[in-house]
Design an enzyme around this catalytic site. Structure first.
Site, PDB file in Angstrom:
ATOM      1  CE1 TYR A  61      -3.185  -2.860   0.209  1.00  0.00           C
ATOM      2  CE2 TYR A  61      -4.271  -1.629   1.946  1.00  0.00           C
ATOM      3  CZ  TYR A  61      -4.263  -2.677   1.053  1.00  0.00           C
ATOM      4  OH  TYR A  61      -5.328  -3.544   1.001  1.00  0.00           O
ATOM      5  CE  LYS A 111       0.675 -18.441  -3.230  1.00  0.00           C
ATOM      6  NZ  LYS A 111       0.200 -19.805  -2.906  1.00  0.00           N
ATOM      7  CG  ASP A 157      -2.535 -20.428  -0.904  1.00  0.00           C
ATOM      8  OD1 ASP A 157      -1.632 -20.166  -0.080  1.00  0.00           O
ATOM      9  OD2 ASP A 157      -2.324 -21.111  -1.930  1.00  0.00           O
ATOM     10  CG  ASP A 192      -7.340  -4.442   3.681  1.00  0.00           C
ATOM     11  OD1 ASP A 192      -8.299  -4.516   4.458  1.00  0.00           O
ATOM     12  OD2 ASP A 192      -7.279  -3.593   2.773  1.00  0.00           O
ATOM     13  CG  ASP A 239     -12.611  -7.130   4.718  1.00  0.00           C
ATOM     14  OD1 ASP A 239     -12.435  -6.432   5.735  1.00  0.00           O
ATOM     15  OD2 ASP A 239     -12.947  -6.640   3.622  1.00  0.00           O
TER      16      ASP A 239
END
Length: 347
Positions: free
Chosen positions: A135, A185, A218, A242, A246
């Site tokens: 970000y 990842k 994942d 982020d 959620d």
């Protein structure tokens, strides 16, 4: 009487409603706890942008610097101001300028709230790196508007940034169940995420009492659904954190219960507290927004300010209300009814 200066930025949409609700509760808790909260309202929002061409004035950061904490409602009105403008014009500058590098989001079921999973015993503390990573806004576009247009978005990870968020996570794990999950990842992102993994293993040597597990994004997303009770503290990059939070909000019953804190651990500048949900333009001004996430965020603010007893009182009041089924079903109870029920418990 001890007093704390709080900057209130209600923002857009339901942010105004839930901030007002949270402020009522926090004022009641302060009165009961024998301290004062001195609030100053700032109208910075997408409406402010339409009037002035900026999400906040040029001296906005310096204006906020003198406050003890910031309580934010929600920012965004995509039909009128692009999210990329509102986010980079207000929320992200505050996080970065005040080095609020630890974004803290607790995920657990409140009493009386029915989550979508069979499991009800989870208590996950997600810690998201909040100032760099994906970000940063580094990158650009060339040949705009042509068939050869190119967009480049560059993620930036620093050793300082990665190490400090991991250490913060390990310290939090020490106060809980002494388990930390680090998320990357690295099989696909062979530079930034391998870098993160290497720093994780190095930092872990200083915390032999904390059990470390390293997950790919994942795999941990699946684990949060299948075995959420196996997780304790989860540390992830800005983007991965982020997304995971959620998901965490979903398993705890929805965004109406998702609280967060943007923390500068050295306390030299204000930290910021906000519900995870957005401005929800579709239900703005209908009076049906759930204020619990904002009130919970306010409790996190009280704890950060050292008012731990008052913070615990607010959380106990929330739990007493949801135990009675108030605020546990979207749209069932009006904002003012949920707020009033919490205030009644505190009185």
């Amino acid at each position: 009487m001890k007093s704390h200066k709080i900057a209130l930025i209600p923002g857009d949409g339901i942010g105004k409603n839930v901030t007002e609700a949270a402020w009522q509760v926090l004022q009641a808790a302060a009165k009961k706890g024998g301290f004062a909260l001195e609030g100053t309202n700032f109208p910075w929002s997408c409406a402010y942008y339409r009037e002035t061409g900026a999400m906040m004035p040029p001296d906005g950061i310096e204006t906020l610097r003198s406050f003890d904490a910031i309580l934010l409602g929600a920012v965004g009105w995509p039909a009128e101001v692009p999210d990329s403008v509102s986010l980079h014009g207000l929320l992200l500058p505050i996080r970065k300028q005040f080095m609020q590098y630890a974004n803290i989001r607790p995920h657990r079921l409140l009493p009386g709230v029915q989550g979508p999973l069979r499991s009800e015993g989870f208590d996950i503390l997600c810690i998201r790196e909040n100032t760099e990573g994906e970000y940063t806004g580094a990158g650009g576009r060339v040949h705009s508007g042509t068939g050869n247009e190119v967009a480049v978005e560059t993620s930036i990870f620093t050793r300082v940034g990665v190490e400090r968020i991991l250490r913060y996570g390990f310290e939090q794990a020490r106060t809980r169940r002494k388990k930390l999950a680090s998320v990357t990842k690295s099989n696909a992102q062979k530079h930034s995420m391998v870098f993160w993994d290497e720093i994780t293993r190095a930092v872990a040597k200083d915390y032999p009492d904390v059990e470390l597990t390293q997950y790919h994004i994942d795999a941990i997303a699946a684990r949060m659904v299948m075995e959420p009770d196996s997780l304790d503290v989860v540390v992830a990059s800005n983007l991965f954190g982020d997304i995971l939070t959620d998901l965490g909000a979903a398993i705890q019953g929805g965004l109406g219960y998702a609280a967060s804190a943007n923390i500068n651990p050295d306390r030299s500048v204000p930290s910021m507290f906000e519900p995870v949900h957005g401005s929800a333009p579709d239900i703005a001004n209908l009076g049906i927004a759930n204020p619990i996430a904002a009130i919970w965020s306010g409790a996190m603010m009280l704890e950060h300010l050292g008012e731990r007893s008052a913070a615990a009182e607010v959380m106990s009041a929330i739990e007493a209300v949801t135990t009675r089924g108030i605020g546990t079903n979207p749209g069932q109870d009006r904002t003012e009814a949920i707020t009033g029920a919490v205030l009644a418990v505190l009185s």
